[in-house]
Write an enzyme that holds these catalytic residues in place. Structure first.
Site, mmCIF file in Angstrom:
data_model
loop_
_atom_site.group_PDB
_atom_site.id
_atom_site.type_symbol
_atom_site.label_atom_id
_atom_site.label_comp_id
_atom_site.label_asym_id
_atom_site.label_seq_id
_atom_site.Cartn_x
_atom_site.Cartn_y
_atom_site.Cartn_z
ATOM 1 C CE1 TYR A 138 13.330 24.474 -20.949
ATOM 2 C CE2 TYR A 138 12.203 23.126 -19.355
ATOM 3 C CZ TYR A 138 12.950 24.238 -19.659
ATOM 4 O OH TYR A 138 13.317 25.104 -18.660
ATOM 5 C CE LYS A 189 7.922 38.880 -20.571
ATOM 6 N NZ LYS A 189 8.153 39.852 -19.513
ATOM 7 C CG ASP A 221 8.137 40.215 -16.127
ATOM 8 O OD1 ASP A 221 7.003 39.677 -16.154
ATOM 9 O OD2 ASP A 221 8.375 41.288 -16.700
ATOM 10 C CG ASP A 245 13.252 24.122 -15.186
ATOM 11 O OD1 ASP A 245 13.580 23.761 -14.044
ATOM 12 O OD2 ASP A 245 13.956 23.924 -16.194
ATOM 13 C CG ASP A 249 14.947 24.673 -9.059
ATOM 14 O OD1 ASP A 249 14.123 23.747 -8.885
ATOM 15 O OD2 ASP A 249 16.123 24.494 -9.418
#
Ligand code: NAD
Length: 354
Positions: A138, A189, A221, A245, A249
């Site tokens: 980001y 990852k 994942d 992020d 959620d």
């Protein structure tokens, strides 16, 4: 305890008023609680023409911790972007250097049926997602849109973490794990991304300083899958900005009730901003129906992480638990046979039990 109180917009003032009732109980018991109010978001724009007024910044810097309601409202949606309420949130996080975002997701036994997952999968769930907030893809440079030699448009971003950025969030993670179940799962990852290879190496090095904490690693994942398959296997999940992020959620929805979830964003010295994860809910503002428990539980997090008062934090959490066990419910978590109460009554019920 010098606390900057920023109620913000929509249901913000109503829910913050209930959290203040809890702080008042603590104050009457002899804790030195000092509250100073300021404006942020649309309220900041109305008062000073800026969603993060200079006076609010000063207040926040002088305080030991910040309690925030929520920002945003229909009235402000047509303002130019820098004047929008949400900019106030982004700016205060940056201004205070808040790089660590802590989001617990717990399911109270009484509310297990509110989740979209089976109650036997989520009942008793208690996990903490720790997300790095100021780095990663980001913020990494270079980023942009360009044209290839063939004239095709392409977009690009840079995923980037420095060793020191990883180390400081890892320390927050291990310290948080020490205050909980002493298990930390670092999510990356590393099978595909160089950034993640470094992430895994640094977290593994820092782990040596916390021998009591059991460290594990998981690919993102798989973590996304495990969160819905068997979420109770986790204690603290440590993640970078983008993975966090998404996972935070996902984890919040395991609980089924947005009005129940608190959050903390911390700087390097445990100064923090505490707020519910939900927004300003303009659709129900001013009606005394909003659930104040996420904001009240944010005060518990404040005691735990900024004031190192675990006992106080647990007492607030137990008061919330007792209130639910006694059948009190706001509309969003109401079930047949329970006592439906308004925002204020819920605040009073928790304060009385505290
Ligand atoms: P929202 O979280 O405000 O509301 C989503 C839904 O959940 C609404 O139906 C609302 O009534 C309900 N809800 C939220 N909190 C509740 C509570 N405590 N009790 C009962 N019901 C509750 O999200 P939204 O509708 O997408 O956004 C509304 C405004 O909030 C927008 O301006 C948005 O930008 C802003 N927002 C602010 C924050 C923040 O301040 N941290 C976060 C998200 C959204």
């Amino acid at each position: 305890m010098k606390i900057a109180v920023l109620p913000g917009d929509g249901i913000g003032p109503e829910i913050v008023a209930q959290a203040v009732k809890v702080l008042e109980v603590l104050s009457k018991e002899g804790r030195n609680v000092e509250l100073e109010y300021g404006e942020i978001g649309g309220a900041g724009y109305d008062a000073a023409g800026d969603p993060y007024p200079a006076a609010t910044s000063k207040l926040a810097h002088e305080a030991d911790a910040v309690l925030l309601g929520a920002v945003g409202g229909y009235r402000y949606d047509t303002l130019p972007r820098p004047m929008r309420p949400e900019q106030g949130l982004l700016r205060i996080r940056k201004d205070l250097g808040l790089f660590a975002n802590l989001r617990p997701a717990s399911v109270y036994p009484e509310l297990a049926s509110a989740s979209t997952l089976r109650p036997d999968v989520v009942a008793g769930l208690d996990i903490l997602i720790l997300r790095e907030l100021t780095g990663d893809i980001y913020f990494g440079q270079p980023r942009g849109l360009r044209r290839t030699v063939d004239g095709e448009r392409e977009g690009y971003d840079t995923m980037l973490y420095s060793e020191s950025e990883i180390a400081r969030i890892a320390h927050v993670g291990f310290r948080a794990a020490m205050k909980r179940g002493r298990r930390l799962c670092s999510v990356d990852k590393a099978n595909v991304l160089e950034t993640s290879v470094l992430w895994r190496e640094v977290v593994t090095e820092i782990a040596k300083e916390y021998p009591e904490v059991e460290l594990s690693h998981m690919y993102v994942d798989n973590a996304a899958m495990q969160l819905v398959r068997n979420p109770r296997q986790f204690d603290v999940m440590l993640t970078g900005n983008m993975f966090g992020d998404i996972l935070s959620d996902e984890a919040s929805m395991l609980t089924g009730s947005i009005g129940m979830l608190p959050s903390a964003s911390l700087d390097a010295h445990s100064k923090g901003l505490y707020e519910p994860i939900h927004g300003s809910a303009p659709d129900i503002a001013g009606q005394n129906v909003a659930n104040p428990l996420a904001t009240i539980l944010s005060v518990a997090m404040m005691l735990r992480y900024s004031f190192d008062d675990e006992e106080g934090a647990q007492r607030i959490e137990n008061a919330v638990r007792k209130t639910l066990a006694d059948g009190y419910r706001t509309t969003d978590i109401f079930q047949e046979g329970m006592k439906k109460v308004g925002t204020k009554e819920m605040g009073d019920a928790v304060a009385a039990r505290l």
